[in-house]
Design a protein around this motif. Structure first.
Motif, PDB file in Angstrom:
ATOM      1  N   LYS A 134       0.872  -1.227  -0.126  1.00 49.80           N
ATOM      2  CA  LYS A 134      -0.064   0.044  -0.183  1.00 49.80           C
ATOM      3  C   LYS A 134       0.770   1.404  -0.085  1.00 49.80           C
ATOM      4  CE  LYS A 134      -4.111  -2.169   2.059  1.00 49.80           C
ATOM      5  NZ  LYS A 134      -5.138  -2.222   3.244  1.00 49.80           N
ATOM      6  N   PHE A 135       2.167   1.036  -0.101  1.00 50.21           N
ATOM      7  CA  PHE A 135       3.053   2.267  -0.320  1.00 50.21           C
ATOM      8  C   PHE A 135       2.562   3.240  -1.535  1.00 50.21           C
ATOM      9  CE2 PHE A 135       7.061   0.838   2.012  1.00 50.21           C
ATOM     10  CZ  PHE A 135       6.410   0.913   3.325  1.00 50.21           C
ATOM     11  N   THR A 136       2.888   4.564  -1.130  1.00 48.65           N
ATOM     12  CA  THR A 136       2.580   5.225  -2.390  1.00 48.65           C
ATOM     13  C   THR A 136       3.630   5.251  -3.520  1.00 48.65           C
ATOM     14  OG1 THR A 136       3.575   7.246  -1.554  1.00 48.65           O
ATOM     15  CG2 THR A 136       1.519   7.092  -0.838  1.00 48.65           C
ATOM     16  N   LYS A 137       3.735   5.695  -4.491  1.00 50.22           N
ATOM     17  CA  LYS A 137       4.810   5.796  -5.598  1.00 50.22           C
ATOM     18  C   LYS A 137       5.947   6.176  -5.118  1.00 50.22           C
ATOM     19  CE  LYS A 137       5.319   6.223 -10.656  1.00 50.22           C
ATOM     20  NZ  LYS A 137       4.885   6.779 -11.603  1.00 50.22           N
ATOM     21  N   LYS A 138       6.064   7.361  -4.270  1.00 44.76           N
ATOM     22  CA  LYS A 138       7.314   8.048  -3.611  1.00 44.76           C
ATOM     23  C   LYS A 138       7.804   7.066  -2.462  1.00 44.76           C
ATOM     24  CE  LYS A 138       9.025  12.385  -1.617  1.00 44.76           C
ATOM     25  NZ  LYS A 138       9.842  11.820  -0.819  1.00 44.76           N
ATOM     26  N   GLU A 139       6.874   6.700  -1.695  1.00 51.88           N
ATOM     27  CA  GLU A 139       7.520   5.852  -0.490  1.00 51.88           C
ATOM     28  C   GLU A 139       8.074   4.570  -1.211  1.00 51.88           C
ATOM     29  OE1 GLU A 139       4.634   6.074   3.256  1.00 51.88           O
ATOM     30  OE2 GLU A 139       3.762   5.169   1.418  1.00 51.88           O
ATOM     31  N   MET A 140       7.660   3.981  -2.180  1.00 47.74           N
ATOM     32  CA  MET A 140       8.278   2.723  -2.920  1.00 47.74           C
ATOM     33  C   MET A 140       9.390   2.987  -3.605  1.00 47.74           C
ATOM     34  SD  MET A 140       6.793  -0.207  -2.990  1.00 47.74           S
ATOM     35  CE  MET A 140       7.621  -1.827  -3.034  1.00 47.74           C
ATOM     36  N   HIS A 141       9.566   4.509  -3.949  1.00 46.80           N
ATOM     37  CA  HIS A 141      10.837   4.866  -4.667  1.00 46.80           C
ATOM     38  C   HIS A 141      11.864   4.712  -3.445  1.00 46.80           C
ATOM     39  CE1 HIS A 141      13.785   7.375  -6.108  1.00 46.80           C
ATOM     40  NE2 HIS A 141      13.843   6.848  -7.237  1.00 46.80           N
ATOM     41  N   ASP A 142      11.536   5.645  -2.521  1.00 44.27           N
ATOM     42  CA  ASP A 142      12.414   5.843  -1.162  1.00 44.27           C
ATOM     43  C   ASP A 142      12.720   4.516  -0.852  1.00 44.27           C
ATOM     44  OD1 ASP A 142      12.447   8.537  -1.660  1.00 44.27           O
ATOM     45  OD2 ASP A 142      10.898   8.992  -0.055  1.00 44.27           O
ATOM     46  N   PHE A 143      11.757   3.506  -0.568  1.00 47.06           N
ATOM     47  CA  PHE A 143      12.057   2.215  -0.002  1.00 47.06           C
ATOM     48  C   PHE A 143      13.184   1.453  -0.981  1.00 47.06           C
ATOM     49  CE2 PHE A 143      10.293  -2.238   0.595  1.00 47.06           C
ATOM     50  CZ  PHE A 143      10.836  -2.383   1.653  1.00 47.06           C
ATOM     51  N   LEU A 144      12.809   1.567  -2.073  1.00 46.13           N
ATOM     52  CA  LEU A 144      13.773   0.485  -2.826  1.00 46.13           C
ATOM     53  C   LEU A 144      15.023   1.395  -3.563  1.00 46.13           C
ATOM     54  CD1 LEU A 144      11.108  -1.458  -5.218  1.00 46.13           C
ATOM     55  CD2 LEU A 144      12.360  -2.126  -3.040  1.00 46.13           C
ATOM     56  N   TYR A 145      14.691   2.543  -3.997  1.00 45.30           N
ATOM     57  CA  TYR A 145      15.973   3.124  -4.913  1.00 45.30           C
ATOM     58  C   TYR A 145      16.766   4.393  -4.101  1.00 45.30           C
ATOM     59  CZ  TYR A 145      13.833  -0.305  -8.174  1.00 45.30           C
ATOM     60  OH  TYR A 145      13.321  -1.199  -8.787  1.00 45.30           O
ATOM     61  N   ARG A 146      16.095   4.783  -3.221  1.00 47.84           N
ATOM     62  CA  ARG A 146      16.702   6.129  -2.615  1.00 47.84           C
ATOM     63  C   ARG A 146      18.264   6.351  -2.538  1.00 47.84           C
ATOM     64  NH1 ARG A 146      13.864  10.681  -0.222  1.00 47.84           N
ATOM     65  NH2 ARG A 146      15.421  12.104   0.719  1.00 47.84           N
ATOM     66  N   GLU A 147      18.863   7.424  -2.909  1.00 46.72           N
ATOM     67  CA  GLU A 147      20.127   7.521  -2.994  1.00 46.72           C
ATOM     68  C   GLU A 147      20.542   7.795  -1.248  1.00 46.72           C
ATOM     69  OE1 GLU A 147      22.546   8.147  -5.526  1.00 46.72           O
ATOM     70  OE2 GLU A 147      20.749   7.272  -6.858  1.00 46.72           O
ATOM     71  N   PRO A 148      21.888   7.298  -1.125  1.00 43.13           N
ATOM     72  CA  PRO A 148      22.445   7.191   0.244  1.00 43.13           C
ATOM     73  C   PRO A 148      22.160   8.754   1.143  1.00 43.13           C
ATOM     74  CG  PRO A 148      23.874   6.387  -1.053  1.00 43.13           C
ATOM     75  CD  PRO A 148      22.722   6.951  -1.940  1.00 43.13           C
ATOM     76  N   THR A 149      21.429   8.818   2.051  1.00 45.24           N
ATOM     77  CA  THR A 149      20.909  10.027   2.576  1.00 45.24           C
ATOM     78  C   THR A 149      21.152  10.164   4.341  1.00 45.24           C
ATOM     79  OG1 THR A 149      19.160  10.123   0.968  1.00 45.24           O
ATOM     80  CG2 THR A 149      19.006  11.565   2.897  1.00 45.24           C
ATOM     81  N   GLU A 176      17.319   7.791  17.074  1.00 45.01           N
ATOM     82  CA  GLU A 176      17.553   7.949  18.240  1.00 45.01           C
ATOM     83  C   GLU A 176      18.733   8.490  18.696  1.00 45.01           C
ATOM     84  OE1 GLU A 176      17.221   4.257  20.169  1.00 45.01           O
ATOM     85  OE2 GLU A 176      15.401   3.842  19.322  1.00 45.01           O
ATOM     86  N   GLY A 177      19.098   9.855  17.783  1.00 42.76           N
ATOM     87  CA  GLY A 177      20.368  10.617  17.975  1.00 42.76           C
ATOM     88  C   GLY A 177      21.725  10.179  17.567  1.00 42.76           C
ATOM     89  N   VAL A 178      21.588   8.913  16.584  1.00 37.62           N
ATOM     90  CA  VAL A 178      22.649   8.299  16.188  1.00 37.62           C
ATOM     91  C   VAL A 178      22.719   8.876  14.526  1.00 37.62           C
ATOM     92  CG1 VAL A 178      23.943   6.207  15.573  1.00 37.62           C
ATOM     93  CG2 VAL A 178      22.878   6.668  17.836  1.00 37.62           C
ATOM     94  N   ASN A 179      23.786   9.132  14.259  1.00 41.90           N
ATOM     95  CA  ASN A 179      23.638   9.605  12.731  1.00 41.90           C
ATOM     96  C   ASN A 179      23.981   8.419  11.785  1.00 41.90           C
ATOM     97  OD1 ASN A 179      23.633  12.520  12.788  1.00 41.90           O
ATOM     98  ND2 ASN A 179      25.670  12.715  13.275  1.00 41.90           N
ATOM     99  N   LEU A 180      23.108   7.874  11.066  1.00 39.63           N
ATOM    100  CA  LEU A 180      23.392   6.836  10.161  1.00 39.63           C
ATOM    101  C   LEU A 180      22.975   7.167   8.791  1.00 39.63           C
ATOM    102  CD1 LEU A 180      21.057   4.332  12.218  1.00 39.63           C
ATOM    103  CD2 LEU A 180      23.504   4.332  12.148  1.00 39.63           C
ATOM    104  N   THR A 181      23.371   6.197   7.672  1.00 42.31           N
ATOM    105  CA  THR A 181      23.162   6.574   6.191  1.00 42.31           C
ATOM    106  C   THR A 181      21.897   5.548   5.619  1.00 42.31           C
ATOM    107  OG1 THR A 181      25.324   7.072   5.965  1.00 42.31           O
ATOM    108  CG2 THR A 181      24.248   6.610   4.037  1.00 42.31           C
ATOM    109  N   TYR A 182      20.895   6.157   5.239  1.00 39.10           N
ATOM    110  CA  TYR A 182      19.786   5.490   4.867  1.00 39.10           C
ATOM    111  C   TYR A 182      20.058   5.521   3.209  1.00 39.10           C
ATOM    112  CZ  TYR A 182      14.917   4.416   3.312  1.00 39.10           C
ATOM    113  OH  TYR A 182      13.948   3.963   2.680  1.00 39.10           O
ATOM    114  N   GLU A 183      19.860   4.237   2.583  1.00 37.10           N
ATOM    115  CA  GLU A 183      19.666   4.036   1.214  1.00 37.10           C
ATOM    116  C   GLU A 183      18.788   3.023   0.775  1.00 37.10           C
ATOM    117  OE1 GLU A 183      23.354   2.670  -0.528  1.00 37.10           O
ATOM    118  OE2 GLU A 183      23.518   1.392   1.189  1.00 37.10           O
TER     119      GLU A 183
END
Length: 794
Positions: A236-251, A256-263
């Motif tokens: 049920k993810f939107t098109k944008k959510e699905m793109h962020d979920f599968l293909y988002r560039e490292p961000t 919880e106060g810890v710096n992490l990289t999401y991709e």
């Protein structure tokens, strides 16, 4: 003309007296103060059962010390970039010469490593096409699939006089296909294997091994990144959510106060799983990758790995991709037909390399063949190529079973090569079990009498005739000949293969009988592996034991590799009312001082690392509190120090009775590994021992058809008898056993033989005989038939 007045022969020069390699007091691995004198400029064969100490003496002592001494001639700066080697455990080593090691280690598993790149043939072809190819597309790098094309422009600061900034443009022309990055195939990920889209992330949608719901770096990172709703089902993810979920560039995100990289999930999976060597993965991770990832030929380069410009440049209508795809024997003929004085030295060198392939029996390969797909014997012969035309003399060549993977027809050719190296004035040391190679030796060193702790001594030194009369295990079995069966088993069914055309197979139709012992044979490169591994359907319930090496660190041992440690830990935990994790030296029970390694390693930069036994646990690897827990009167370190035979008895009855452990130990004993200790590091096992350890592990799998790829590799003549008994046991238990093999004892023992040929590469790929061994011997219609008839004395 001057007259000679002194007719007496001059006294021998002192330099000529150094004609022996002397080894005194060798104690590497299981060697027991071994002392031998090996003649120089002769062919010396080292024999003995698998695990008797042959490799410890030849590779870990003589060759290792030679290499270490050569490395010491370089400066400390250069040594810092070289592998560090420790001095072997030996009292005296004299008379060493430069050692060139030609072992059976598989060549690089990197997907971009090919036969051409490993032998420098590709480098010469690239120069050839950059000089003669029309149209001209660039320097040799323009034909390399390892070099991407690069373009850059910008300002650089050069502090020279008053001038500070300069505008610079930079271009490099490479031949890499941009889409597949020089791999020849692209991966497609099956998303259904990564997650269940009917669930939300909070409900545990991920089905990736090791991704637990409380993992800070994986599941919680996706759930708390802020890009996705963790409580919404993925479908049920939107098109944008699905793109962020599968293909988002490292961000960068804060959790919880810890710096992490999401991709995105797909790049994350590609980095964490697809960039690693599949063979080095744990079995459950490898199974996941095989399920989740499919590899297809790159549509842009059609699997050639090369860019469009690289493929556009041709010589006489052939581009570099066509040249690399040719069978090497054909490519050698094509190069011979090029007459261009401007590149004459290059053509001569390339011709010599390609002719060496043909001479050594590898003319059926192509230069674009991935080096990871070569068998152990093919890899070893490929490494030999650079030494065949060498002008070096007085060198020590060290070979590890050079006849591995060779048909009896090819063994004679290999023997001729070994003798040629010797006759040039080199010392040739060969570890070998093949009687035909033992027979050509000038000097024999037979180690034994048994394997492991029962080996490590020299049983015989001398000539081949002396070995036959010596009464040692090798001497007694040297002239063994298996006999043809009076009666063969009747098949219970057949496995149909129709139109098989993998690699060089030419639309092969064959019915493989089930319920019997089938041997598939033929000269190297005739298509045996392609027929069996490439054509049997996956649905047939096949248990395959191939030649891929066992990967394992110094923490791995037979107990961890076979899964034996699991029931042992549970038995200890149940008997003492504690957690099983305490009995793992890689987990909670590990000694905190050495982290469960038993030794402490000190890095001394360019000097060899020093390993000292841990003072706290005295090398036992466990905390003192863990060693207080007992099962059947033994603690966990004492159990791991047991041999397989002792442990089989220990876990078979009484207070320590553990059926699950006993079943695994029975299989280890069946394959002839009763002497191994359960905690012996895998890194110390010989090639033959590793192969049999793998066989014992696979014997526990459920499946009706067993496929064994050259199970006699590394086996002594006496051990082949035990292997034949084991194969009979499997067939008598209702299994179908298919063996890809060149060993004539196994052929003679078969119920049915399928012989491929008649030659290798495009001269093979056809079935030249099907039937019983007796019929093959009677017909003598194939190379295999002729050799088998001579073997059984028909």
């Amino acid at each position: 003309m001057a007259k000679r007045t002194n007719t007496q022969s001059p006294a021998p020069h002192i330099a000529d007296s150094h004609n022996l390699i002397r080894v005194h007091g060798a104690r590497e691995n299981n060697l027991k103060d071994v002392s031998v004198e090996i003649p120089k400029r002769r062919l010396t064969v080292f024999t003995g059962v698998s695990g008797s100490g042959k490799s410890s003496l030849v590779f870990d002592t003589i060759a290792a010390e030679s290499q270490r001494l050569i490395n010491e001639t370089y400066s400390a700066f250069v040594q810092g970039f070289m592998p560090t080697l420790a001095r072997p455990e030996v009292d005296v080593l004299e008379g060493l010469t430069t050692a060139i090691i030609v072992d059976q280690k598989r060549m690089g598993a990197d997907p971009r490593s090919t036969v051409g790149t490993a032998t420098d043939a590709n480098a010469m072809l690239r120069i050839l096409f950059s000089r003669l190819g029309k149209p001209y597309v660039g320097p040799p790098s323009a034909f390399s699939f390892n070099v991407p094309s690069v373009r850059a422009a910008g300002a650089i600061t050069v502090e020279r006089g008053d001038r500070k900034a300069e505008k610079v443009t930079f271009t490099r022309t490479g031949g890499m296909c941009p889409r597949c990055e020089g791999r020849g195939s692209i991966s497609d990920i099956d998303l259904t294997q990564l997650y269940d889209d009917s669930k939300s992330i909070a409900e545990g949608a991920f089905t990736i091994p090791g991704w637990k719901s409380d993992s800070f770096w994986t599941v919680r990172l996706y759930a708390e990144s802020g890009f996705l709703d963790p409580h919404k089902p993925i479908r049920k993810f939107t098109k944008k959510e699905m793109h962020d979920f599968l293909y988002r560039e490292p961000t960068k995100v804060k959790v919880e106060g810890v710096n992490l990289t999401y991709e995105g999930l797909i790049p994350k999976i590609q980095k964490s799983f697809l960039s690693k060597d599949k063979e080095a993965m744990q079995p459950h991770i490898r199974a996941f990758v095989e399920r989740a990832v499919t590899f297809t030929t790159c549509p842009d380069c059609d699997g050639t790995r090369l860019s469009e410009p690289a493929r556009s440049s041709k010589i006489k209508g052939i581009n570099i991709a066509d040249a690399c795809a040719m069978q090497i024997s054909d490519l050698a003929e094509w190069v011979r037909g090029l007459d261009e004085p401007s590149v004459a030295p290059l053509l001569t060198a390339l011709q010599r390399t390609l002719d060496s392939f043909v001479e050594i029996g590898l003319g059926y390969l192509s230069l674009d063949r991935p080096s990871a797909t070569l068998s152990g014997g093919e890899a070893q012969r490929t490494k030999m190529i650079r030494h065949l035309g060498s002008s070096l003399t007085d060198v020590t060549y060290v070979f590890d079973e050079p006849t591995t993977g060779l048909h009896p027809h090819d063994v004679q050719r290999m023997n001729d090569l070994l003798l040629r190296l010797r006759d040039k004035g080199n010392t040739v040391l060969v570890v070998e079990h093949e009687p035909e190679t033992i027979a050509i030796a000038d000097h024999i060193v037979d180690l034994g009498p048994g394997a492991g702790t029962a080996g490590g001594t020299v049983c015989f030194e001398g000539t081949v005739d002396g070995l036959r009369r010596s009464g040692t295990l090798t001497g007694r079995h040297l002239d063994d000949r298996a006999t043809l069966k009076d009666e063969v088993r009747k098949p219970t069914g057949a496995l149909e293969i129709r139109g098989a055309n993998t690699h060089n197979l030419q639309n092969v139709d064959v019915d493989i009988p089930l319920g019997v012992l089938v041997v598939v044979t033929g000269v190297a490169g005739s298509g045996k592996s392609s027929l069996i591994h490439g054509s049997i359907p996956a649905s047939a319930g096949v248990v395959s034991v191939d030649q891929s090496p066992i990967r394992g660190s110094r923490r791995s041992n037979p107990a961890t590799y076979t899964g034996l440690l699991e029931p042992i830990r549970k038995a200890f935990a149940k008997a003492n009312g504690v957690k099983p994790a305490l009995f793992s030296a890689n987990s909670e029970g590990a000694c905190p001082n050495c982290n469960g390694a038993g030794v402490i390693y000190t890095d001394l930069a360019m000097m060899a690392d020093v390993a000292t036994t841990c003072e706290e646990c005295e090398g036992k690897r466990y905390q003192a509190s863990v060693l207080e827990y007992r099962l059947g009167g033994r603690d966990i370190s004492e159990v791991l120090a047991m041999s397989v035979t002792e442990a089989e008895e220990f876990f078979g009855a009484g207070e320590a009775s553990t059926p699950a452990a006993h079943a695994i130990l029975e299989r280890l004993a069946q394959v002839g590994l009763g002497y191994l200790s359960l905690g012996q590091p895998l890194t110390t096992l010989s090639g033959g021992e590793r192969q049999r350890l793998k066989l014992a592990t696979h014997m526990g799998e459920k499946g009706g058809i067993y496929v064994l790829d050259e199970p006699t590799t590394g086996l002594h003549l006496a051990d082949v008898e035990q292997l034949l008994r084991l194969l009979d046991q499997l067939v008598d238990a209702g299994k179908s056993v298919i063996v890809i093999e060149h060993n004539q004892a196994v052929m003679a023992h078969a119920d049915w033989i399928i012989d491929l040929g008649p030659g290798a590469g495009h001269d093979g790929g056809r079935i030249v005989f099907e039937g019983t061994p007796a019929d093959l011997v009677a017909a003598r219609s194939t190379l295999t038939g002729e050799h088998l008839a001579a073997y059984v004395g028909a």
